[in-house]
Write an enzyme that holds these catalytic residues in place. Structure first.
Site, PDB file in Angstrom:
ATOM      1  N   LYS A 173      10.767 -27.625  67.778  1.00  0.00           N
ATOM      2  CA  LYS A 173      11.520 -28.515  68.656  1.00  0.00           C
ATOM      3  C   LYS A 173      12.960 -28.017  68.739  1.00  0.00           C
ATOM      4  CE  LYS A 173      13.683 -32.930  69.162  1.00  0.00           C
ATOM      5  NZ  LYS A 173      14.193 -34.105  68.437  1.00  0.00           N
ATOM      6  N   GLY A 234      19.406 -42.371  68.124  1.00  0.00           N
ATOM      7  CA  GLY A 234      19.717 -43.396  67.145  1.00  0.00           C
ATOM      8  C   GLY A 234      20.302 -44.677  67.701  1.00  0.00           C
ATOM      9  N   ALA A 260      14.219 -39.890  71.629  1.00  0.00           N
ATOM     10  CA  ALA A 260      15.522 -40.510  71.342  1.00  0.00           C
ATOM     11  C   ALA A 260      15.721 -41.786  72.150  1.00  0.00           C
ATOM     12  CB  ALA A 260      16.686 -39.557  71.606  1.00  0.00           C
ATOM     13  N   GLY A 261      16.249 -42.796  71.470  1.00  0.00           N
ATOM     14  CA  GLY A 261      16.656 -44.030  72.113  1.00  0.00           C
ATOM     15  C   GLY A 261      15.705 -45.196  71.949  1.00  0.00           C
ATOM     16  N   ASN A 282      12.454 -41.617  65.252  1.00  0.00           N
ATOM     17  CA  ASN A 282      12.741 -41.607  63.823  1.00  0.00           C
ATOM     18  C   ASN A 282      13.479 -42.880  63.411  1.00  0.00           C
ATOM     19  OD1 ASN A 282      14.379 -39.247  61.511  1.00  0.00           O
ATOM     20  ND2 ASN A 282      13.274 -41.105  61.126  1.00  0.00           N
ATOM     21  N   THR A 283      14.688 -43.077  63.959  1.00  0.00           N
ATOM     22  CA  THR A 283      15.540 -44.186  63.536  1.00  0.00           C
ATOM     23  C   THR A 283      14.874 -45.534  63.749  1.00  0.00           C
ATOM     24  OG1 THR A 283      17.456 -42.844  64.153  1.00  0.00           O
ATOM     25  CG2 THR A 283      17.845 -45.175  63.764  1.00  0.00           C
TER      26      THR A 283
END
Length: 330
Positions: A173, A234, A260-261, A282-283
């Site tokens: 990635k 995040g 993301a987001g 992830n977050t």
């Protein structure tokens, strides 16, 4: 003889090879990659590579941030990336958890088969410290080395070359960030890095802006998956520009995954209902009050969103339309 290891000056009492140095440091050569004077040392050459005065060494491994062979076709609706088949359309990161035990439990609950891993320097002061691979095995999951924290094409390419040496992975990635505040992709550097990596035989899944023009350029360069952001990394803001995401999906011949987001399960479901091939997060899981429960919620949301997309939603209407026939009312 003095050398520089991971930025720290070290004095060696005698001449030694890379292999003997790793032994002295208490490191398992099979779990790390070594760069000497900006050139990767192949594992097969550890025993023959002599260190010299002033050598600069980087010793790295994977941290939270399976096997590279393709799985057999598993289901009609498998996710196909670079010729490899995966049951799960949810990809998860391995950073931000309180410990590796929680990391492993969350990944299991998510049902993910692809996990992103960061490449970082080995902790030379405590080589016995547990590593991610001790809890999340590349035999059980497909590791996706990423370039988190890289702000130039050169940094990103160098990182992934080390990742390939450390574990033999060519599915990677790519992300090249523009600044610390927004963590938005620097698309000029991203395009430069993508071209170099594809030319070296890497299968590149690439994090990018939600710009259909840039997404198409990356695809034309040979990237195997396009990963537009839903919102800043995040932030948990969810899909901010569904129109552009849809345009990218419509034009792409390779998988499109929102990266993301995402903040909660409904965000993941929205991405899948738009027609995305998958979601990476992830977050949203790691910083939930109950990461294990959230991981399971995200798995169900991705599955539900994909099923809804394939089923085809009803058309939106301006006025009410009764669900029961009006003829024959008493």
């Amino acid at each position: 003889m003095q050398v520089l290891i991971n930025g720290e000056a070290r004095k060696l009492v005698s001449a030694m090879t890379v292999e003997s140095l790793l032994n002295e440091l208490g490191l398992d050569g099979g779990k790390v990659a070594v760069e000497r004077n900006l050139e990767i040392v192949p594992k097969s050459a550890y025993g023959q590579t002599q260190l010299g005065e002033g050598d600069k060494l980087e010793i790295v491994h994977f941290i939270g941030g399976g096997a590279p062979g393709a799985e057999p076709a598993l289901a009609e609706d498998s996710l196909l990336v670079a010729g490899r088949s995966f049951r799960s359309r949810l990809l998860v990161g391995t950073g931000k958890y309180k410990d590796f035990v929680e990391t492993a439990a969350a990944i299991r609950a998510s049902g993910a088969q692809i996990v992103t891993v960061a490449v970082r320097r080995v902790n030379l002061s405590d080589p016995s410290k547990p590593m991610l691979v001790d809890y999340v095995s590349p035999k059980d999951y497909t590791f996706l080395p990423n370039t988190a924290g890289c702000f130039t094409a050169d940094e990103a390419v160098r990182t992934l070359r080390l990742a390939r040496e450390a574990g033999g992975w060519d599915l990677v990635k790519l992300e090249v960030l523009g600044d610390q505040k927004s963590l938005y992709p620097d698309m000029v550097e991203t395009l430069k890095a993508a071209e170099l990596l594809v030319g070296e035989g890497f299968q590149v899944m690439v994090y990018c802006t939600d710009d259909p023009i840039m997404a198409k350029r990356l695809e034309n360069l040979g990237c195997c998956a396009i990963m537009p952001l839903g919102a800043p990394i995040g932030s948990g803001l969810g899909i901010q520009n569904p129109v552009n995401i849809r345009l990218i999906i419509e034009q792409s011949r390779v998988p499109v995954l929102v990266d993301a987001g995402v903040g909660t399960a409904s965000d993941a479901s929205i991405a899948m209902e738009l027609g995305c091939d998958g979601v990476l997060m992830n977050t949203a899981i790691a910083e939930a009050k109950d990461p294990i429960a959230m991981a399971q919620a995200m798995r169900l949301a991705v599955e539900a969103g994909r099923l809804a997309y394939r089923a085809g939603r009803m058309p939106k209407k301006l006025y009410a339309d009764p669900s029961s026939p009006l003829a024959g009312l008493i």
